[in-house]
Design an enzyme around this catalytic site. Structure first.
Site, PDB file in Angstrom:
ATOM      1  N   HIS A   1      48.298 -10.749 -52.908  1.00  0.00           N
ATOM      2  CA  HIS A   1      48.304 -11.778 -51.864  1.00  0.00           C
ATOM      3  C   HIS A   1      49.623 -12.553 -51.881  1.00  0.00           C
ATOM      4  O   HIS A   1      50.312 -12.672 -50.868  1.00  0.00           O
ATOM      5  CB  HIS A   1      47.120 -12.729 -52.096  1.00  0.00           C
ATOM      6  CG  HIS A   1      47.058 -13.885 -51.149  1.00  0.00           C
ATOM      7  ND1 HIS A   1      46.187 -13.931 -50.096  1.00  0.00           N
ATOM      8  CD2 HIS A   1      47.764 -15.039 -51.099  1.00  0.00           C
ATOM      9  CE1 HIS A   1      46.358 -15.060 -49.424  1.00  0.00           C
ATOM     10  NE2 HIS A   1      47.312 -15.755 -50.025  1.00  0.00           N
ATOM     11  N   GLU A   2      49.967 -13.078 -53.043  1.00  0.00           N
ATOM     12  CA  GLU A   2      51.181 -13.893 -53.140  1.00  0.00           C
ATOM     13  C   GLU A   2      52.417 -13.051 -52.860  1.00  0.00           C
ATOM     14  O   GLU A   2      53.404 -13.537 -52.318  1.00  0.00           O
ATOM     15  CB  GLU A   2      51.277 -14.570 -54.509  1.00  0.00           C
ATOM     16  CG  GLU A   2      50.151 -15.568 -54.795  1.00  0.00           C
ATOM     17  CD  GLU A   2      49.965 -16.625 -53.717  1.00  0.00           C
ATOM     18  OE1 GLU A   2      50.932 -16.919 -52.994  1.00  0.00           O
ATOM     19  OE2 GLU A   2      48.832 -17.135 -53.571  1.00  0.00           O
TER      20      GLU A   2
ATOM     21  N   HIS B   1      53.050 -12.975 -49.210  1.00  0.00           N
ATOM     22  CA  HIS B   1      53.818 -14.156 -48.804  1.00  0.00           C
ATOM     23  C   HIS B   1      55.288 -13.976 -49.170  1.00  0.00           C
ATOM     24  O   HIS B   1      56.187 -14.320 -48.404  1.00  0.00           O
ATOM     25  CB  HIS B   1      53.312 -15.400 -49.529  1.00  0.00           C
ATOM     26  CG  HIS B   1      52.033 -15.977 -48.997  1.00  0.00           C
ATOM     27  ND1 HIS B   1      51.831 -16.230 -47.665  1.00  0.00           N
ATOM     28  CD2 HIS B   1      50.905 -16.402 -49.640  1.00  0.00           C
ATOM     29  CE1 HIS B   1      50.624 -16.781 -47.508  1.00  0.00           C
ATOM     30  NE2 HIS B   1      50.048 -16.888 -48.690  1.00  0.00           N
TER      31      HIS B   1
ATOM     32  N   HIS C   1      57.138 -12.002 -46.761  1.00  0.00           N
ATOM     33  CA  HIS C   1      57.336 -12.757 -45.525  1.00  0.00           C
ATOM     34  C   HIS C   1      58.627 -13.591 -45.642  1.00  0.00           C
ATOM     35  O   HIS C   1      59.358 -13.773 -44.673  1.00  0.00           O
ATOM     36  CB  HIS C   1      56.123 -13.664 -45.301  1.00  0.00           C
ATOM     37  CG  HIS C   1      55.928 -14.129 -43.895  1.00  0.00           C
ATOM     38  ND1 HIS C   1      55.017 -15.088 -43.578  1.00  0.00           N
ATOM     39  CD2 HIS C   1      56.519 -13.786 -42.731  1.00  0.00           C
ATOM     40  CE1 HIS C   1      55.045 -15.318 -42.264  1.00  0.00           C
ATOM     41  NE2 HIS C   1      55.952 -14.532 -41.738  1.00  0.00           N
TER      42      HIS C   1
HETATM   43 ZN   LIG Z   1      48.103 -17.515 -49.298  1.00  0.00          ZN
END
Ligand SMILES: [Zn+2]
Length: 717
Positions: free
Chosen positions: A506-507, A510, A513
């Protein structure tokens, strides 16, 4: 100016326990600068360009005072730059105003990004003191800029003429973001309302700092020391080992220590056979920030809510939720409520079935009292084992941290052609932190990626991504420097729970991104997007963890290097929807309370936070055996982070990620190049250059559907 947007929305993304102390909106430069000793200045690494490769931060020589000095000077410099732009004699143009603003505040941005990362990941008393001093001052600084009438007049003039200025799409978007941001920060206010608005902002920055520090301090104060086999009943070896290390680190050699960090207390609740100890741990965990002592957060919450409501009304909104959602993908509180209500009913029904399954185990054991909140995780684990013969302890040996890091990189290589090279020549702020250089398929440098994975007492609980430097192409190419921070229990080797591995992915979503961002203007860079869109690139990345392509290569036993046996994979897949009723209800209860708090149109002086929480839980029919995922007194997402009136955003983004990952599976190839290219173009590289619905539709070819989310959570028919 960059500073305003960076702190208020983008720089830090949290998952798990807390948001960041995202202070910073900002003011008046104190003009007590700088003929400080020239020697001191020369020695401060933040005041000149880093001589390290790629301008990497000089973590080996930075002291808390360096950050304070650099933020101080950064505010002064920034104010002078902004004044020059605001008070220029020339007529306002895009270049001499908007683009010029984009080039301001570099020292302040740089110093405060580094500082606030340190305050969350590796804090100490000196840092906390500086944080308390600077949070309101930065807020005041930002206020002074966003409430500067001359500057706003220029922005407004350009905004009014925007369609005639021959701007390209990114420039047009930037002008609209400036105008929106200025008006949301009170630029249209006058007289007393204007002063009151500024006063409220500063106070809110202080409140959020206090909330966050109370959370860290209260979480750190409580420990459960275990000293006999009796106390350890049921705990698997990995948890015992982590607890023994935690005890030894705290000077209790030969004992075992459970802390209120999620990575410690949650597995304890899952495995401990000692109901009395589970109760002690659970009650302490659920009461963080709610103990009527120096770290109690209830008064801070009441004041925060009162001020947020007052500020929103100054801007012409009925409530803080209306104000917040006006600038999100959801647009209105009602749209967010419609979503969580749609999911609540099937989730609650599923949670009730789960409770029945647990109760039948307890009945068979002869239990004659009611199931309690400190029992749920323990019995859920029993049901999981019974039904799927699957325990977290059985999975951990296959989720070794180094393998999972390699796995997250592999997916980025398959999708986007990225390459990762570990650099041990760059300094870090703690010996367990690691650094990689990121290159594209042509071998060109893209950015640096830092990974800080192991839990420490001076690190905030939870996991997040943040930037040390954001990408832009304003004045030549500025490459991003991105960090992921997690809090997993370290070991030799470090073995992750399945949830930790998912969080890692998940991280890293990010992080990509931030790393893949390819925009011209800093304000539109990377993760500077709406709260209910920003989780999409992170959550969609989690899906690749459970693909056969990744599991077979990287989920390998840490001792034998054998891949996870197929039958274990099958059981893991089958168990994915297990306990989703509980997980969803726990989450949605927090989302409801968040929206209810922020839908208030006035908050009385004697507002009772606890009573309000109970009211909401009663209204939605929260089962007695469950406690919301984050109770208000430690709900850092909404009181110390960027998720206020926005906790629903995780679910909103899940609509997007469930529906979005289907775009890959529908092709029969989870790395389908054409789909990956659209994901790169419209999402990972696009920052805030497009409207969020437009970005999603660009990637998917149509608007998102909620059905895949319900299916993935096991709530289909
Ligand atoms: Zn998050």
């Amino acid at each position: 100016m960059k500073a305003i947007w960076i702190y208020s929305s983008a720089a830090t993304l949290a998952l798990g326990a807390a948001g960041v102390t995202a202070p910073a909106h900002a003011t008046e430069a104190q003009s007590e600068t700088s003929d400080q000793s020239a020697a001191e200045t020369a020695a401060n690494p933040l005041l000149s360009e880093s001589p390290l490769p790629f301008g990497a931060p000089q973590f080996d020589s930075l002291t808390p005072q360096h950050y304070a000095e650099a933020m101080e000077r950064g505010m002064t410099e920034n104010m002078a730059e902004v004044q020059r732009i605001a008070n220029a004699e020339t007529a306002p143009t895009f270049d001499n105003t908007i683009a010029a603003m984009e080039g301001t505040g570099n020292l302040l941005t740089q110093a405060s990004l580094l500082f606030f990362n340190m305050a969350s990941a590796n804090t100490n008393d000196d840092i906390q003191e500086i944080q308390r001093e600077f949070a309101p001052r930065l807020a005041a600084h930002n206020n002074a800029i966003s409430l500067d009438p001359a500057l706003f007049e220029r922005v407004r003039t350009i905004y009014d003429q925007r369609d005639t200025l021959d701007l390209d799409a990114e420039q047009l978007r930037l002008v609209e973001r400036y105008y929106t941001s200025f008006t949301r920060q009170g630029a249209l206010l006058e007289g007393e309302a204007r002063e009151r608005f500024a006063e409220i902002n500063e106070r809110l920055a202080t409140l959020s700092t206090l909330f966050s520090q109370n959370m860290i301090n209260d979480t750190g104060q409580w420990t459960l020391l275990l000293d006999s086999e009796d106390d350890l009943a049921g705990l698997p070896d990995t948890l015992r080992a982590a607890a023994a290390r935690a005890a030894a680190d705290a000077g209790h050699e030969g004992q075992w220590m459970i802390t209120l960090q999620r990575s410690s207390v949650e597995p304890f609740l899952q495995f401990s056979e000692r109901r009395d100890l589970r109760r002690q741990a659970f009650e302490a965990w659920a009461a963080r920030g709610d103990n009527d002592d120096a770290e109690d957060n209830n008064a801070i919450i009441a004041e925060t809510l009162r001020l947020r409501t007052e500020r929103s009304r100054l801007l012409g909104y009925d409530s803080f939720a209306e104000f917040q959602l006006a600038d999100r993908m959801a647009r209105t509180p009602q749209a967010a409520r419609d979503l969580i209500e749609r999911v609540w009913t099937p989730a609650l029904a599923r949670a009730e079935e789960e409770r029945d399954a647990i109760n039948s185990i307890r009945a068979a054991e002869g239990a004659d009292d009611a199931l309690a909140p400190w029992d749920w995780r323990y019995y859920a684990e029993r049901v999981r084992q019974e039904r799927f013969n699957l325990s977290q302890a059985e999975l951990r040996p296959y989720f070794e941290l180094d393998n999972m890091i390699a796995a997250q990189f592999y997916v980025a290589e398959q999708l986007f052609g990225l390459q990762f090279e570990e650099r041990d020549d760059l300094p870090v702020y703690h010996p367990t932190v690691r650094v990689w250089e990121v290159k594209d398929s042509a071998g060109e440098h893209i950015g640096l990626f830092y990974g800080d994975y192991i839990a420490r007492p001076n690190k905030r609980s939870g996991a997040w991504m943040s930037s040390y430097r954001q990408q832009d192409n304003l004045d030549g190419e500025t490459t991003p420097i991105i960090v992921n921070v997690l809090s997993v229990s370290g070991g030799e080797p470090t073995l992750l729970s399945y949830n930790d591995a998912e969080t890692l992915f998940h991280e890293f979503g990010h992080a990509l991104h931030g790393l893949l961002s390819n925009v011209r203007y800093p304000t539109l860079s990377g993760t500077s997007v709406a709260t209910d869109f920003v989780e999409f690139p992170a959550q969609i990345y989690e899906h690749w963890l459970l693909t056969p392509e990744v599991l077979s290569r990287f989920a390998r036993h840490h001792e034998t290097d054998e891949p996870m046996p197929q039958e274990l994979v099958d059981r893991l897949m089958a168990s994915r929807t297990f306990n989703q009723g509980f997980a969803t209800v726990e989450f949605l209860a927090s989302a409801f309370v968040d929206l209810d708090f922020h839908d208030l149109t006035s908050v009385p002086e004697d507002f009772d936070v606890g009573a309000f929480e109970e009211q909401t839980l009663a209204r939605i029919g929260m089962p007695d055996e469950m406690v919301m995922r984050h109770r208000p007194p430690h709900f850092g997402h909404i009181f110390a982070g960027g998720y206020s009136a926005g906790y629903y955003a995780y679910l909103w983004s899940e609509i997007l990620d469930a529906d979005g990952f289907d775009a890959f599976t529908e092709t029969g190839n989870v790395f389908d190049p054409a789909t990956a290219e659209r994901l790169y173009r419209f999402v990972y590289s696009g920052g805030n250059t497009r409207d969020w619905t437009e970005a999603y539709v660009g990637f998917r070819g149509r608007e998102p559907s909620v059905e895949p989310l319900l299916r993935n959570r096991g709530f289909g028919d």
